[in-house]
Design a protein around this motif. Structure first.
Motif, PDB file in Angstrom:
ATOM      1  N   LEU B  69      33.989  53.337  11.176  1.00  0.00           N
ATOM      2  CA  LEU B  69      33.450  53.914   9.945  1.00  0.00           C
ATOM      3  C   LEU B  69      34.304  53.526   8.747  1.00  0.00           C
ATOM      4  CD1 LEU B  69      32.322  57.581  10.538  1.00  0.00           C
ATOM      5  CD2 LEU B  69      30.977  55.613   9.930  1.00  0.00           C
ATOM      6  N   LEU B  70      35.645  53.592   8.922  1.00  0.00           N
ATOM      7  CA  LEU B  70      36.540  53.266   7.804  1.00  0.00           C
ATOM      8  C   LEU B  70      36.361  51.818   7.374  1.00  0.00           C
ATOM      9  CD1 LEU B  70      39.923  55.008   8.588  1.00  0.00           C
ATOM     10  CD2 LEU B  70      38.318  55.485   6.791  1.00  0.00           C
ATOM     11  N   PHE B  72      33.789  49.944   7.861  1.00  0.00           N
ATOM     12  CA  PHE B  72      32.449  49.873   7.290  1.00  0.00           C
ATOM     13  C   PHE B  72      32.486  50.311   5.826  1.00  0.00           C
ATOM     14  CE2 PHE B  72      27.861  50.871   7.613  1.00  0.00           C
ATOM     15  CZ  PHE B  72      27.475  49.729   8.282  1.00  0.00           C
ATOM     16  N   GLY B  73      33.141  51.460   5.578  1.00  0.00           N
ATOM     17  CA  GLY B  73      33.267  51.957   4.223  1.00  0.00           C
ATOM     18  C   GLY B  73      34.042  50.992   3.343  1.00  0.00           C
ATOM     19  N   LEU B  76      31.768  48.152   2.411  1.00  0.00           N
ATOM     20  CA  LEU B  76      30.680  48.518   1.499  1.00  0.00           C
ATOM     21  C   LEU B  76      31.188  48.723   0.088  1.00  0.00           C
ATOM     22  CD1 LEU B  76      28.475  51.047   3.465  1.00  0.00           C
ATOM     23  CD2 LEU B  76      27.883  48.774   2.723  1.00  0.00           C
ATOM     24  N   THR B  77      32.465  49.197  -0.073  1.00  0.00           N
ATOM     25  CA  THR B  77      32.917  49.585  -1.397  1.00  0.00           C
ATOM     26  C   THR B  77      33.871  48.577  -2.026  1.00  0.00           C
ATOM     27  OG1 THR B  77      34.693  50.840  -0.396  1.00  0.00           O
ATOM     28  CG2 THR B  77      32.695  52.039  -0.921  1.00  0.00           C
ATOM     29  N   VAL B 152      29.265  69.482   9.478  1.00  0.00           N
ATOM     30  CA  VAL B 152      29.719  68.186   8.970  1.00  0.00           C
ATOM     31  C   VAL B 152      28.603  67.161   9.063  1.00  0.00           C
ATOM     32  CG1 VAL B 152      31.204  66.249   9.564  1.00  0.00           C
ATOM     33  CG2 VAL B 152      32.165  68.501   9.342  1.00  0.00           C
ATOM     34  N   ALA B 156      27.422  65.502   5.726  1.00  0.00           N
ATOM     35  CA  ALA B 156      27.661  64.083   5.483  1.00  0.00           C
ATOM     36  C   ALA B 156      26.344  63.371   5.222  1.00  0.00           C
ATOM     37  CB  ALA B 156      28.378  63.464   6.672  1.00  0.00           C
ATOM     38  N   LEU B 159      25.316  64.290   1.669  1.00  0.00           N
ATOM     39  CA  LEU B 159      26.122  63.672   0.613  1.00  0.00           C
ATOM     40  C   LEU B 159      25.851  62.182   0.497  1.00  0.00           C
ATOM     41  CD1 LEU B 159      29.641  65.253   1.035  1.00  0.00           C
ATOM     42  CD2 LEU B 159      28.169  65.376  -0.948  1.00  0.00           C
ATOM     43  N   ALA B 160      25.647  61.514   1.636  1.00  0.00           N
ATOM     44  CA  ALA B 160      25.598  60.063   1.599  1.00  0.00           C
ATOM     45  C   ALA B 160      24.243  59.542   1.171  1.00  0.00           C
ATOM     46  CB  ALA B 160      25.950  59.494   2.974  1.00  0.00           C
ATOM     47  N   THR B 162      21.173  58.573  -1.164  1.00  0.00           N
ATOM     48  CA  THR B 162      21.149  58.232  -2.577  1.00  0.00           C
ATOM     49  C   THR B 162      19.976  58.944  -3.235  1.00  0.00           C
ATOM     50  OG1 THR B 162      19.930  56.288  -1.958  1.00  0.00           O
ATOM     51  CG2 THR B 162      22.266  56.006  -2.355  1.00  0.00           C
TER      52      THR B 162
END
Lengths: 102, 182, 392
Positions: B69-70, B72-73, B76-77, B152, B156, B159-160, B162
């Motif tokens: 996940l990290l 991946f994040g 993406l960013t 969670v 999550a 929050l994620a 759009t």
């Protein structure tokens, strides 16, 4: 048999590295990695005590499992927040997160 | 020097070296790779200490889940390919000082703790007794954690998503119904 | 082996030597298996496409993999300019180490295992799921859009498919009451209706779900979105050549066999042939019996690998959104239902019904397989389907 203090010093080193990572990185995901290091350091301590302190065998492992689960949950929520921030500001630099300053 | 100790020294140096790598790496994905080595090292440390279940849990949750996940994040960013992280020298100095102070304090406590007599207790209980403990003596934290995980999961996902997702979703399902590619 | 070595060497040295020998045996096995599986894959694909496959090198083209290997070793070890060179170099080794470590906890026969673990099933799953890292790093470090797409697709796919895969492993674990792979296989001793796949309807379905999900997590077609050659050139493999490319292939075939072996331990009785009511290792003596056991086990694993190849060359590739919705909308709910179902079955179904179901499922599947085989043998290719070899 590995002396207990060696394992504790290793975990102290990991903790210090995690704190340094949190302090120096501006990228939000880098900070998250520092937090993972700190949590791992705590976990090593729990497992070491579970191994060497007779009355703590079960509790230490239960604590460690909880920490692993909560770390995974924390990473998921933090990543969701970071992605949301990235959508709004087009960056993950934590210095840019200053909207609440007024 | 016994075999256990030798293995511990090797593992500990791998863990420590890759932890330093996490801090000084220039790109976020390299940091993640060093974190991967740290986490695998910690998992094998658990195996060495005798906590097999925790070692496997560390591998499957941290390495297979959280770290992917990290990365991946991070992908993406990141603004561009191989974007480097810049740190000012003053920050290195200040952060390094704080980290060294914390390490010194903790190491002193660890050495003091190591002086205490510890018994070479039998190996910590395996997966079976641990599962029984979760459903009997440690039931409350177990239930709290499971509810927390559900919260969670929902949080999550909420929050994620759009803002434009609703419009996009209906468009996507419409194109799927028409048999076209999105 | 450790006890034999202990007589001649100091204990610590004996442990190191035993570990080294075990690692060598596993490495040699992976190499030999990949060698034969690559040849097998080419033969299977050739026959399915109405070709002959490799025939030139050695008898039946058996040495084709050797020729390929020599070609790969002599190729230039190429690292593209502008890539992250360190990550590009280590990515194949990360993938290979993950697949290799999975074999450490796999028992090939009663006690024939590199490192017996009480949490064996959990460990194998955990290690095999970290193979995704090699692919992800390869995709990222190549500095190539196709590679990056391949890597990101693989990450999304594997992280999602890990959930139904773990849940399906829990189904036989619930019956066995242990995570120790050795014990799980020992419990299925005897005739084939004792295998866990025939234990009740839920395990029967769980076996097929597990096998499909395992295929997806080995990134095999029809789920090979990471290297979809019709969309992404070669996906994460685009920039790789020579030995580094072949490490990815070794890892792929190794993890295919590891997954098939895990399926055969959990569902298909492990090293028990299912035709003998006794354990060969105790009846024929330790050496001969264990050899029979290892042979049966490798045969079962290879049969499942051949089924994976059959699926690859028969089914078209899914689209990425179809892959994700197959997992999240179908496999996750199905495997949750299976887990609940097997627990309820264990608790509430009377033993007479449970015994009866076992025989019905076992002999039903046997009859179905026999009927299918007979029907397939009777089918003759019609001229318009027989392709290149049809006489005008």
């Amino acid at each position: 048999m590995i002396p207990l203090s060696y394992i504790l010093i290793l975990s102290a080193f990991l903790f210090a590295c995690g704190v340094l990572c949190i302090a120096t990185k501006r990228n939000a995901i880098g900070i998250l990695m520092g937090v993972e290091l700190v949590l791992n350091a705590a976990n090593i301590n729990f497992v070491a005590f579970a191994r060497y302190v007779p009355g703590f065998q079960m509790d230490g492992q239960v604590f460690a499992v909880m920490v692993i689960v909560l770390a995974a949950a924390e990473a998921a929520v933090a990543l969701a927040i970071i992605l949301n921030f990235y959508n709004n500001r087009n960056t993950v630099d934590v210095d840019e997160a200053n909207q609440l300053r007024g | 020097m016994t075999l256990d100790l030798a293995l511990f020294v090797v593992l500990a140096s791998v863990i420590a070296a890759s932890a330093i790598g996490v801090v000084v790496a220039h790109t976020i994905v390299r940091s993640a790779v060093f974190l991967l080595f740290t986490l695998i090292g910690v998992a094998f440390l658990y195996f060495l200490i005798g906590a097999e279940f925790l070692g496997a849990a560390q591998l499957i949750v941290y390495v297979g889940g959280t770290l992917v996940l990290l990365v991946f994040g991070g992908m993406l960013t990141s603004g561009g390919p191989f974007q480097t992280l810049r740190v000012r020298r003053l920050e290195w100095l200040f952060g390094g000082f704080v980290a060294l102070a914390i390490f010194a304090a903790l190491a002193q406590v660890s050495l003091a703790l190591g002086q205490r007599p510890t018994t070479d207790a039998p190996l910590p209980p395996g997966a079976g007794p641990l599962g029984v403990a979760f459903l009997t003596s440690h039931l409350l934290p177990f239930e709290i954690v499971s509810v927390h995980l559900l919260v969670v999961l929902v949080g999550a996902a909420y929050l994620a998503r759009t803002r434009k997702r609703a419009a996009l979703g209906s468009e996507d399902s419409a194109s799927r119904r028409n048999g076209g590619t999105p | 082996m450790l006890s034999t070595l202990d007589q001649y060497l100091p204990h610590a040295v004996a442990i190191v030597v035993a570990a080294g020998v075990a690692a060598l045996v596993v490495f040699a096995f992976i190499g030999a298996a990949a060698f034969l599986f690559i040849w097998g894959e080419r033969k299977v694909s050739g026959r399915i496409q109405d070709r002959l496959g490799p025939t030139r090198v050695g008898k039946f083209g058996l040495l084709q993999s050797l020729a390929d290997g020599i070609k790969l070793v002599t190729k230039e070890d190429f690292v593209p300019a502008g890539s992250d060179k360190f990550l590009f170099r280590i990515a194949p080794f990360v993938a290979f180490c993950a697949a290799f470590t999975g074999f450490i906890a796999l028992p090939f026969a009663q006690g024939v295992v590199a490192q017996p673990l009480n949490v064996g099933a959990f460990f194998v799953l955990a290690v095999l799921s970290s193979e995704v890292f090699g692919v992800l790093l390869a995709g990222y470090s190549s500095a190539n859009k196709w590679s990056l797409f391949g890597g990101v697709r693989e990450a999304a796919q594997v992280v999602s498919y890990e959930i139904p895969r773990s849940l399906c492993v829990l189904v036989p674990v619930c019956i066995a009451g242990t995570l120790n792979l050795n014990t799980i296989a020992t419990q299925q001793e005897g005739f084939f209706w004792n295998w866990y796949v025939f234990h009740d309807p839920f395990t029967f379905v769980a076996f097929f779900v597990f096998f499909i999900v395992a295929t997806a997590s080995c990134k095999r077609a029809p789920f090979d979105l990471a290297e979809a050659e019709s969309e992404l050139v070669a996906g994460f493999l685009t920039e790789y050549s020579g030995m580094r490319w072949s490490y990815f292939f070794l890892a792929e075939y190794a993890s295919m066999f590891a997954m098939s072996a895990l399926a055969s331990i959990l569902f298909l009785g492990g090293w028990h042939s299912g035709l003998l009511p006794f354990e060969p290792a105790t009846a024929f003596g330790a050496i001969l019996g264990n050899l029979v056991d290892v042979g049966v086990f490798i045969l079962k694993g290879s049969a499942l690998v051949v089924v994976m190849m059959w699926m690859r060359w028969s089914l078209p590739r899914l689209r990425i959104d179809q892959v994700m919705s197959t997992c999240l909308e179908y496999f996750v709910p199905i495997s949750c239902g299976l887990l609940v179902g097997v627990c309820v079955w264990q608790l509430y179904v009377p033993s007479a019904v449970a015994e009866g179901t076992k025989y019905v499922l076992a002999f039903g599947s046997l009859a179905f397989a026999a009927i299918t085989l007979v029907a397939a043998a009777k089918t003759r290719p019609t001229p318009q389907h027989s392709g290149a070899f049809a006489k005008p």
